[in-house]
Every structure is written in C-alpha cells, then in structure tokens.
Design a protein around this motif. Sequence first.
Motif, PDB file in Angstrom:
ATOM      1  N   ARG A 303       0.829  -1.211   0.000  1.00  0.00           N
ATOM      2  CA  ARG A 303       0.000   0.000   0.000  1.00  0.00           C
ATOM      3  C   ARG A 303       0.864   1.262   0.000  1.00  0.00           C
ATOM      4  N   ASP A 304       1.986   1.211   0.753  1.00  0.00           N
ATOM      5  CA  ASP A 304       2.884   2.381   0.798  1.00  0.00           C
ATOM      6  C   ASP A 304       3.460   2.695  -0.585  1.00  0.00           C
ATOM      7  N   GLU A 305       3.798   1.631  -1.336  1.00  0.00           N
ATOM      8  CA  GLU A 305       4.347   1.851  -2.682  1.00  0.00           C
ATOM      9  C   GLU A 305       3.334   2.579  -3.574  1.00  0.00           C
ATOM     10  N   LEU A 306       2.046   2.297  -3.356  1.00  0.00           N
ATOM     11  CA  LEU A 306       0.998   2.889  -4.203  1.00  0.00           C
ATOM     12  C   LEU A 306       0.483   4.227  -3.658  1.00  0.00           C
ATOM     13  N   GLN A 307       0.760   4.463  -2.370  1.00  0.00           N
ATOM     14  CA  GLN A 307       0.220   5.637  -1.664  1.00  0.00           C
ATOM     15  C   GLN A 307       0.518   6.930  -2.411  1.00  0.00           C
ATOM     16  N   GLY A 308      -0.510   7.749  -2.572  1.00  0.00           N
ATOM     17  CA  GLY A 308      -0.286   9.051  -3.181  1.00  0.00           C
ATOM     18  C   GLY A 308      -0.207   8.995  -4.697  1.00  0.00           C
ATOM     19  N   LYS A 309      -0.016   7.791  -5.256  1.00  0.00           N
ATOM     20  CA  LYS A 309       0.063   7.669  -6.720  1.00  0.00           C
ATOM     21  C   LYS A 309      -1.254   7.142  -7.295  1.00  0.00           C
ATOM     22  N   TYR A 310      -1.873   6.198  -6.555  1.00  0.00           N
ATOM     23  CA  TYR A 310      -3.084   5.538  -7.059  1.00  0.00           C
ATOM     24  C   TYR A 310      -4.094   5.427  -5.925  1.00  0.00           C
ATOM     25  N   ASN A 311      -5.368   5.439  -6.291  1.00  0.00           N
ATOM     26  CA  ASN A 311      -6.421   5.357  -5.265  1.00  0.00           C
ATOM     27  C   ASN A 311      -6.685   3.933  -4.820  1.00  0.00           C
ATOM     28  N   GLN A 312      -6.288   2.961  -5.642  1.00  0.00           N
ATOM     29  CA  GLN A 312      -6.676   1.580  -5.359  1.00  0.00           C
ATOM     30  C   GLN A 312      -6.089   1.103  -4.037  1.00  0.00           C
ATOM     31  N   LYS A 313      -6.846   0.243  -3.340  1.00  0.00           N
ATOM     32  CA  LYS A 313      -6.424  -0.284  -2.041  1.00  0.00           C
ATOM     33  C   LYS A 313      -6.228  -1.790  -2.167  1.00  0.00           C
ATOM     34  N   PRO A 314      -4.982  -2.246  -2.293  1.00  0.00           N
ATOM     35  CA  PRO A 314      -4.749  -3.692  -2.369  1.00  0.00           C
ATOM     36  C   PRO A 314      -5.331  -4.418  -1.163  1.00  0.00           C
ATOM     37  N   GLN A 315      -5.797  -5.647  -1.404  1.00  0.00           N
ATOM     38  CA  GLN A 315      -6.465  -6.441  -0.373  1.00  0.00           C
ATOM     39  C   GLN A 315      -5.695  -7.746  -0.145  1.00  0.00           C
ATOM     40  N   LEU A 316      -5.742  -8.232   1.089  1.00  0.00           N
ATOM     41  CA  LEU A 316      -5.160  -9.532   1.429  1.00  0.00           C
ATOM     42  C   LEU A 316      -6.295 -10.417   1.925  1.00  0.00           C
ATOM     43  N   SER A 317      -6.475 -11.563   1.297  1.00  0.00           N
ATOM     44  CA  SER A 317      -7.502 -12.490   1.780  1.00  0.00           C
ATOM     45  C   SER A 317      -6.929 -13.903   1.815  1.00  0.00           C
ATOM     46  N   CYS A 318      -7.623 -14.783   2.547  1.00  0.00           N
ATOM     47  CA  CYS A 318      -7.084 -16.105   2.827  1.00  0.00           C
ATOM     48  C   CYS A 318      -8.211 -17.125   2.927  1.00  0.00           C
ATOM     49  N   SER A 319      -7.868 -18.394   2.697  1.00  0.00           N
ATOM     50  CA  SER A 319      -8.872 -19.466   2.750  1.00  0.00           C
ATOM     51  C   SER A 319      -9.101 -19.957   4.172  1.00  0.00           C
ATOM     52  N   HIS A 320      -8.292 -19.477   5.114  1.00  0.00           N
ATOM     53  CA  HIS A 320      -8.393 -19.904   6.514  1.00  0.00           C
ATOM     54  C   HIS A 320      -8.052 -18.711   7.403  1.00  0.00           C
ATOM     55  N   PRO A 321      -8.334 -18.794   8.716  1.00  0.00           N
ATOM     56  CA  PRO A 321      -7.918 -17.709   9.601  1.00  0.00           C
ATOM     57  C   PRO A 321      -6.397 -17.586   9.525  1.00  0.00           C
ATOM     58  N   LEU A 322      -5.899 -16.367   9.367  1.00  0.00           N
ATOM     59  CA  LEU A 322      -4.475 -16.155   9.128  1.00  0.00           C
ATOM     60  C   LEU A 322      -3.848 -15.385  10.282  1.00  0.00           C
ATOM     61  N   ASN A 323      -2.728 -15.894  10.795  1.00  0.00           N
ATOM     62  CA  ASN A 323      -1.943 -15.110  11.743  1.00  0.00           C
ATOM     63  C   ASN A 323      -1.080 -14.167  10.912  1.00  0.00           C
ATOM     64  N   THR A 324      -1.500 -12.917  10.810  1.00  0.00           N
ATOM     65  CA  THR A 324      -0.849 -11.980   9.878  1.00  0.00           C
ATOM     66  C   THR A 324       0.528 -11.525  10.367  1.00  0.00           C
ATOM     67  N   ASP A 325       0.913 -11.937  11.589  1.00  0.00           N
ATOM     68  CA  ASP A 325       2.242 -11.596  12.084  1.00  0.00           C
ATOM     69  C   ASP A 325       3.306 -12.641  11.701  1.00  0.00           C
ATOM     70  N   LEU A 326       2.878 -13.747  11.110  1.00  0.00           N
ATOM     71  CA  LEU A 326       3.848 -14.765  10.676  1.00  0.00           C
ATOM     72  C   LEU A 326       4.651 -14.253   9.481  1.00  0.00           C
ATOM     73  N   LEU A 327       5.823 -14.861   9.285  1.00  0.00           N
ATOM     74  CA  LEU A 327       6.667 -14.541   8.135  1.00  0.00           C
ATOM     75  C   LEU A 327       5.934 -14.890   6.846  1.00  0.00           C
ATOM     76  N   TYR A 328       5.943 -13.951   5.897  1.00  0.00           N
ATOM     77  CA  TYR A 328       5.355 -14.242   4.584  1.00  0.00           C
ATOM     78  C   TYR A 328       6.320 -15.109   3.781  1.00  0.00           C
ATOM     79  N   VAL A 329       5.893 -16.306   3.444  1.00  0.00           N
ATOM     80  CA  VAL A 329       6.705 -17.199   2.604  1.00  0.00           C
ATOM     81  C   VAL A 329       5.887 -17.576   1.365  1.00  0.00           C
ATOM     82  N   MET A 330       6.584 -17.986   0.307  1.00  0.00           N
ATOM     83  CA  MET A 330       5.860 -18.508  -0.866  1.00  0.00           C
ATOM     84  C   MET A 330       6.807 -19.326  -1.724  1.00  0.00           C
TER      85      MET A 330
END
Length: 330
Positions: A303-330
């Motif tokens: 969101r910070d990268e887009l802030q001030g340049k674009y109005n769109q608000k990126p969203q994060l969604s998940c198929s299960h309850p997510l602990n959003t403090d965990l390390l993002y891996v992929m």
Amino acid sequence: MNPQNGAPAAPPTQPQNFGHGAPQGYSFQYSACNGRRKALLIGINYFGQRGQLRGCINDVKNMSGYLNSHFGYKREDMVTLTDDQHNPMSQPTKANILRAMHWLVKDARPNDSLFFHYSGHGGQTKDTDGDEDDGYDEVVYPVDFRTAGHIVDDEMHRIMVQTLQPGVRLTAIFDSCHSGSALDLPYLYSTSGVLKEPNLAKEAGQGLLGIVSSYARQDIGGMISTAGSLFKKVTQGDSVYKKNLRTKTSPADVIMWSGSKDSQTSADASIQGEATGAMSWAFITALKKNPNQSYVQLLNSIRDELQGKYNQKPQLSCSHPLNTDLLYVM
C-alpha cells in the motif's frame, strides 16, 4: 529465523484449528513452501480491442523473472499465457486459461508452492448462486471474452482452491479491476492485521457465519448457541468433507493479493518509463526492499508503494484464519 531480533516467526508445521466454533477436527495447515514450485502467469493487453491495455504482458515478464531469480521457480515449471505469443496454446483464451488452471493444481502435495498471477481486465457480473454480499460475482476477461465469455470467481475457486490438500500453498495475485474477492476467499484482512467482518458472509451460509459474527462482536452467548446448533448438524452425519464443498473455507494455504477492492479499478500505470500494472509492480518492489516481512507488514508495504500515486487499495484475503504476524513465505 530468530524472533528475538524482531524478524517474523516462520509458519507452524502442525495442523491449525479453524476456531470460531468450527466442527472439531476441522483444521487447516500452513505450507512450509519447501516442496515443488509451479507458476501460472497470465497477461492480456487485448491488442486491437476496445479498452486495450499496455502493461499486462510486462507484468508477466517482470513477475516470472522475479519468481525465477528470487524464489527458485524454474522456467520449465511456469506457464505463461500472453497475447503477444505466436503459439495458439500460449494465447490467454478462455479454454487455455481454464486448462492451465487445472495444470497448476494437478498433483499438488503438502508444502508445494503454487503461484497464480493475472494481469488484465476484471469486472463484475450478476451473482446467480447467492454467495456474494453485494450481489455481484467478480470475473476476469480472457482475450476472446467477446466470443467465449468471461471466467467467474466461483469457477476459479472450484478449480484452484477446492481441490487442494492441507499444507499446499497457492499464492494468487490479481492485478485487475474489481478483484478484491476474485478467488472468493472468506477471510479478508485490514492493514492492521484485523479480520474484516463484512466479508465473512462469504465464509458460511452454513452456520459458521453466525459464530464468526458473534465472535467478532465478542457475543459469547450467541456463539455458544450457534455453535451448539452447528455441532448438532455436524454430528448428525454432516461430514466435514460435504460441508467443505459448500463453504469457501479450505484446509489448504491459499493467499490472495488483489490490486483493488471489489468496488475499485486497478491502474494500468507507467513507472520509470515502463507500462506496468501498479499492483504487480508494488508487490515485487515491496518484497525486493525487504524479503523478510510478515503478511501485515507486506500488505502495508504494498500500500505504501501505491500511496499518493493511485487510489486503489490492495487487499489480502485467505482461505483460513491467518496469523498476519507470521513470516510471509511462498
């Protein structure tokens, strides 16, 4: 990774309970993302059509290069469908996209890491099965949509989410308009890592919603009574499997980053002289700057990268309850 130094903790390896009064034993599993890797990348500029875009094919080139150099996705394990390719099988037609979606999830095993990226036109169509809060399904537009039609979120969910085993990761990025719930994942997170309640209607229809809403309002009495009636339903042979087929939750580890809310458009931008989708660019840029972020940190970084340049608000969604403090891996 050492939590002492402030770095986010890696995802747990054991099954996790859904909580929120879900049936006993109804669990999901995070993926360690150390198994096989496969990616499907789709970029459509719609050459010569009304509403032609400029940045979508570049998005696929940038994303495939990034996955290859930073995350070990091999070129032979990536399928790219773009409308500048001469091979008819590599054109992003409706038939080719659906075939490639099936290829992506075929034979997926726990701890595999699948990656899906779509950059192109997105839109909405009237919801016919009553699973959308706003009455509209989200859709993507193949290059031949004028003759073959669009692809609805319900179908993408059925192919790419419902079939996955616990512990399989699917990371999906939709850089398209109206894409907030393009995979119909029930758990939507805010930039403070908090579950947003309104989207929970997606989750259930089967009694879980009452529980989660009561839970969100801290209404314990309501929670117990709803859980009681759900428990009765479950113990009377309403198996987890059948229930799973009717709800949008999944025991797999499905994460989606979308370029905008369902109600918003996503920008076809020009950044440093190159045509690109704003969301695809922001995702890569944010991770390059700091590869060791938690989910909520990454959502805010994008969101910070887009802030001030674009109005769109990126969203994060998940198929299960997510602990959003965990390390993002992929």
